[in-house]
Design a protein around this motif. Structure first.
Motif, PDB file in Angstrom:
ATOM      1  N   LEU A 118       7.678 -19.235  21.737  1.00  0.00           N
ATOM      2  CA  LEU A 118       6.711 -20.315  21.573  1.00  0.00           C
ATOM      3  C   LEU A 118       5.281 -19.801  21.691  1.00  0.00           C
ATOM      4  O   LEU A 118       4.408 -20.152  20.894  1.00  0.00           O
ATOM      5  CB  LEU A 118       6.957 -21.414  22.619  1.00  0.00           C
ATOM      6  CG  LEU A 118       8.112 -22.370  22.367  1.00  0.00           C
ATOM      7  CD1 LEU A 118       8.362 -23.230  23.598  1.00  0.00           C
ATOM      8  CD2 LEU A 118       7.818 -23.248  21.154  1.00  0.00           C
ATOM      9  N   TRP A 119       5.035 -18.975  22.708  1.00  0.00           N
ATOM     10  CA  TRP A 119       3.678 -18.432  22.892  1.00  0.00           C
ATOM     11  C   TRP A 119       3.289 -17.542  21.715  1.00  0.00           C
ATOM     12  O   TRP A 119       2.171 -17.641  21.199  1.00  0.00           O
ATOM     13  CB  TRP A 119       3.599 -17.643  24.202  1.00  0.00           C
ATOM     14  CG  TRP A 119       2.268 -16.961  24.372  1.00  0.00           C
ATOM     15  CD1 TRP A 119       1.052 -17.563  24.542  1.00  0.00           C
ATOM     16  CD2 TRP A 119       2.016 -15.547  24.347  1.00  0.00           C
ATOM     17  NE1 TRP A 119       0.059 -16.615  24.621  1.00  0.00           N
ATOM     18  CE2 TRP A 119       0.618 -15.370  24.514  1.00  0.00           C
ATOM     19  CE3 TRP A 119       2.831 -14.428  24.219  1.00  0.00           C
ATOM     20  CZ2 TRP A 119       0.022 -14.109  24.553  1.00  0.00           C
ATOM     21  CZ3 TRP A 119       2.246 -13.171  24.263  1.00  0.00           C
ATOM     22  CH2 TRP A 119       0.865 -13.017  24.419  1.00  0.00           C
ATOM     23  N   TYR A 121       4.411 -17.472  18.515  1.00  0.00           N
ATOM     24  CA  TYR A 121       4.287 -18.050  17.178  1.00  0.00           C
ATOM     25  C   TYR A 121       3.516 -19.370  17.126  1.00  0.00           C
ATOM     26  O   TYR A 121       3.105 -19.792  16.037  1.00  0.00           O
ATOM     27  CB  TYR A 121       5.671 -18.215  16.561  1.00  0.00           C
ATOM     28  CG  TYR A 121       6.340 -16.881  16.322  1.00  0.00           C
ATOM     29  CD1 TYR A 121       5.780 -15.946  15.457  1.00  0.00           C
ATOM     30  CD2 TYR A 121       7.513 -16.537  16.994  1.00  0.00           C
ATOM     31  CE1 TYR A 121       6.370 -14.718  15.248  1.00  0.00           C
ATOM     32  CE2 TYR A 121       8.118 -15.295  16.786  1.00  0.00           C
ATOM     33  CZ  TYR A 121       7.540 -14.395  15.921  1.00  0.00           C
ATOM     34  OH  TYR A 121       8.122 -13.168  15.730  1.00  0.00           O
ATOM     35  N   GLN A 122       3.304 -20.004  18.263  1.00  0.00           N
ATOM     36  CA  GLN A 122       2.518 -21.242  18.276  1.00  0.00           C
ATOM     37  C   GLN A 122       1.311 -21.164  19.201  1.00  0.00           C
ATOM     38  O   GLN A 122       0.353 -21.908  19.028  1.00  0.00           O
ATOM     39  CB  GLN A 122       3.399 -22.433  18.686  1.00  0.00           C
ATOM     40  CG  GLN A 122       4.515 -22.747  17.702  1.00  0.00           C
ATOM     41  CD  GLN A 122       4.000 -23.216  16.358  1.00  0.00           C
ATOM     42  OE1 GLN A 122       3.037 -23.966  16.264  1.00  0.00           O
ATOM     43  NE2 GLN A 122       4.634 -22.749  15.282  1.00  0.00           N
ATOM     44  N   GLY A 123       1.363 -20.284  20.181  1.00  0.00           N
ATOM     45  CA  GLY A 123       0.300 -20.210  21.181  1.00  0.00           C
ATOM     46  C   GLY A 123      -0.702 -19.096  20.988  1.00  0.00           C
ATOM     47  O   GLY A 123      -1.502 -18.808  21.879  1.00  0.00           O
TER      48      GLY A 123
END
Length: 350
Positions: A118-119, A121-123
């Motif tokens: 998550l971090w 690829y999105q964060g």
């Protein structure tokens, strides 16, 4: 139109474009630190297969095991020099040059594999990763595999509390060697090939290595009575692909994006395969002759507190460390609400 058909159409169009380019331009050698096992045979090979499929043969990447294209622990050197055009590597092998690598590889921060994805690829993590590697090492790098939560210790001494940990003769490396020493352990750095014998002969009390799947073939469970979890020292992380800057600059934007997307697909594949394999490997440990020991929450809190102090000390003197740390801490604040509305994975009863 179904998503699968859309993806297939896009892949086909991309392949047609790339297949018109000269194959000889993309005959590449891939260096790795791995002598065998899932990281070589599944993860690195999986990336190579994805690139071949997406490019319709526009790339021809030959995979080499550790030590054949330079030192197994200096893969970055092989890529920088052009001995290898690309690698499958662990950024933390460059920890001696810059402790920022520990943040990007995974350390005792509490980021799980899912949180790492998550971090990344999105964060904003993947952008920081590429910028950092390019600026500090002059290679282009991006995540290529996810690392599962490790076993905390295979040990001949039961460890539950901070008091149990103090004085422990522990085989480890990198950032955790520093943090564990600050917590009172006596840390020893040794090659993976030496751990079994050292545990068997009592040279060390305990060792950390990898996830249940990765530890299974080592036989550590045969020479150490206790299996201690959870792996707060390495709750998640990534492996990377590095590309030689000169080779990268010869690629079109489309080819560069293809390599990044192959890395992203490989991260997802590795998460699926390793997570599933860990389930069986851990059940085997539970059914075996070892005694399983769960860390006391007070010890986990002590590890996280000491990790924060270690992070803060490096952030004061290292600009890149501070930048990556700030991004990860902001993400961890954001994800605090996760357990409020998401069910715990694997939990079957209230």
């Amino acid at each position: 139109m179904k998503l699968k058909k859309v993806f297939g159409l896009a892949t086909g169009l991309l392949a047609v474009t790339l297949s018109t380019q000269t194959l000889a331009e993309n005959n590449w050698r891939m260096a790795t630190p791995w002598s065998g096992g899932p990281w070589l045979e599944r993860d690195a090979q999986g990336f190579v297969d994805h690139v071949n499929t997406l490019s319709n043969g526009g790339f021809n990447i030959k995979l080499f095991p550790g030590g054949t294209l330079g030192s197994a622990l200096k893969v970055t050197d092989s890529v920088q020099s052009g001995v290898a055009q690309i690698s499958h590597n662990y950024i933390n092998y460059d920890y001696g040059m810059d402790p920022t690598t520990a943040l990007l590889a995974g350390h005792s921060s509490g980021l799980t594999p899912e949180e790492f994805m998550l971090w990344m690829y999105q964060g904003g993590g993947v952008e920081l990763y590429e910028q950092y590697r390019l600026e500090q090492f002059n290679v282009v790098a991006f995540p290529c595999s996810i690392l599962g939560t490790e076993i905390f210790l295979h040990s001949n001494k039961a460890v539950r509390t901070l008091e149990d940990f103090k004085g422990l003769r522990l085989r480890t490396s990198g950032a955790w060697a520093e943090i564990a020493s600050r917590l009172g352990a006596s840390t020893v750095v040794m090659a993976g090939s030496e751990i079994y014998s050292a545990l068997e002969r009592g040279v060390i009390d305990a060792a950390e290595w990898g996830s249940p799947e990765m530890n299974k073939p080592t036989g550590f469970q045969e020479v150490a009575k206790y299996v201690i979890f959870p792996g707060i020292h390495q709750s998640g992380g990534v492996l990377e692909c590095e590309v030689n800057k000169r080779a990268w600059d010869k690629l079109s934007d489309q080819e560069q994006n293809l390599l990044r997307q192959a890395g992203k697909l490989s991260v997802f594949d590795s998460w699926l395969a390793a997570s599933y394999a860990d389930l069986d490997a851990f059940e085997e440990l539970k059914a075996g002759n070892n005694e399983l020991v769960e860390l006391d929450p007070s010890f986990i809190s002590a590890v996280l507190k000491e990790t924060k102090a270690w992070e803060d000390s490096h952030a004061k003197e290292n600009t890149w460390f501070a930048k990556v740390l700030a991004s990860q801490r902001a993400f961890k604040e954001k994800i605090q609400s996760w357990p409020e509305y998401r069910l715990q994975i694997g939990k079957t009863e209230s």
